[in-house]
Design an enzyme around this catalytic site. Sequence first.
Site, PDB file in Angstrom:
ATOM      1  N   LYS A   1       0.749  -1.245  -0.017  1.00 53.90           N
ATOM      2  CA  LYS A   1      -0.001  -0.121  -0.068  1.00 53.90           C
ATOM      3  C   LYS A   1       0.781   1.388   0.009  1.00 53.90           C
ATOM      4  O   LYS A   1       2.081   1.183   0.100  1.00 53.90           O
ATOM      5  CB  LYS A   1      -0.948   0.041   1.256  1.00 53.90           C
TER       6      LYS A   1
ATOM      7  N   TYR B   1      15.639  30.582   6.021  1.00 52.72           N
ATOM      8  CA  TYR B   1      14.257  31.433   6.379  1.00 52.72           C
ATOM      9  C   TYR B   1      14.444  31.530   7.775  1.00 52.72           C
ATOM     10  O   TYR B   1      14.646  30.730   8.415  1.00 52.72           O
ATOM     11  CB  TYR B   1      13.005  30.565   5.806  1.00 52.72           C
TER      12      TYR B   1
HETATM   13  C1  LIG Z   1      -3.949  -4.089   7.829  1.00 47.84           C
HETATM   14  C2  LIG Z   1      -2.460  -4.094   7.718  1.00 47.84           C
HETATM   15  N1  LIG Z   1      -1.793  -5.062   7.973  1.00 47.84           N
HETATM   16  C3  LIG Z   1      -0.456  -5.073   7.726  1.00 47.84           C
HETATM   17  C4  LIG Z   1       0.296  -4.053   7.586  1.00 47.84           C
HETATM   18  C5  LIG Z   1       1.615  -3.928   7.730  1.00 47.84           C
HETATM   19  O1  LIG Z   1       2.287  -3.297   8.787  1.00 47.84           O
HETATM   20  P1  LIG Z   1       3.934  -3.403   9.063  1.00 47.84           P
HETATM   21  O2  LIG Z   1       4.265  -2.420   8.053  1.00 47.84           O
HETATM   22  O3  LIG Z   1       4.103  -2.910  10.345  1.00 47.84           O
HETATM   23  O4  LIG Z   1       4.443  -4.676   8.745  1.00 47.84           O
HETATM   24  C6  LIG Z   1      -0.495  -2.723   7.882  1.00 47.84           C
HETATM   25  C7  LIG Z   1       0.314  -1.506   7.681  1.00 47.84           C
HETATM   26  O5  LIG Z   1      -0.085  -0.747   8.478  1.00 47.84           O
HETATM   27  C8  LIG Z   1      -1.729  -2.741   7.764  1.00 47.84           C
HETATM   28  O6  LIG Z   1      -2.467  -1.763   7.887  1.00 47.84           O
END
Ligand SMILES: Cc1ncc(COP(=O)(O)O)c(C=O)c1O
Length: 368
Positions: free
Chosen positions: A34, A259
């Site tokens: 993601k 700045y």
């Molecule tokens: C539902 C879910 N599962 C897994 C993960 C992966 O987490 P991490 O990046 O801590 O491994 C995330 C990321 O925030 C998440 O939102």
Amino acid sequence: MNQAELVIDLDAYRSNLQVMRDLAPTAQQMAVVKANAYGHGMAACARTAREVGTPWLGVATPAEALELRGLGDSGRLLCWLATPGAPFVELIARDVDVTASSVAQLDEILATGAKARVHLKVDTGLNRNGAAQSHWAELFTRAAQAQAHGKLDIVGMWSHLAAADDPTHPANDIQETAFDEAIALAAEMGLQPEWIHLANSAATATRPSVHRDLVRVGIASYGINPDPLVKIDGLIPVMTARARLAHVKDVKAGDSVSYGWRWTADRATRLGLVPVGYGDGISRAASNLAQVGFAGERVSIRGTVCMDQFVIDVGNLEAQAGDWATLFGPGFSGEPTAEEWAQSLGTIGYEIVTQMAGRWTRTVKGGR
Ligand SMILES: Cc1ncc(COP(=O)(O)O)c(C=O)c1O
């Protein structure tokens, strides 16, 4: 020649996925890609994860899932953060596993008339998304009925931990117990999903009891420890952020910089101008705080980080316009890591890498 570049090391990414696989040998792995793979580039990371046989990819939004399908990805893919009116018809048609976090969402999925593969998300204490415990029975009853009528397949049940990055936090036991209660209640109602999943990177590393069928690995795959309390051996940072100096100048004691004149030289020194700023994801909070790698040394940011540029103090090091400054990377040449940046800024490595955006050139190395 690139002015500022994010170098993405896909060999490091593959290696990190393997490190995490070795920590959870009995579970399947989901590579969480993601938010543009936490800033690393979703297309390249997703492709690399598949090349090394990662069975699952995970994303938050429907748009991310559809983007992956548009890129040609065809493996198991779960998305978990949808609002009313989400494109469930298209997601199901594109073979994406979807999440139902409430009865209303399950009904929306059912209303498509298409047979979805659904993961039920139960809230076990994070109090963010997912069905609250008081709604589990209703959600499971409805899901079991729909499945019995052949309208969908409940293939997964999952939850998310609030404090996996603090392995001794009481939330971990509380949530695992609640999760097991949810699984037992679902079983009483005839639901025995194939994919039970609860672990993120930190829990994959520290809590084998929550590995279950599938571990969802995000931050560790990018070579970043989830927290200073959870150090995972063998991770290699995937992202290097570096830029070429746009200008070098010598200043005298008493000269002030950037700045607001928030830094004043207490001695004659040499300054280098790094041509990235908060327009590229370099937090303004790094003003006068973070360090970067230059000529094998650590040097400090001086004065305010601007939209397009900031100034480093290279002291009496040789420097000229065009020389590379490495903001963060694996640390192999003395530069800080994203984790060190996070510590300087009072944030987490996740935020440092994910917010890298804007005018960087992306250079991908390694991979097949
Ligand atoms: C539902 C879910 N599962 C897994 C993960 C992966 O987490 P991490 O990046 O801590 O491994 C995330 C990321 O925030 C998440 O939102």
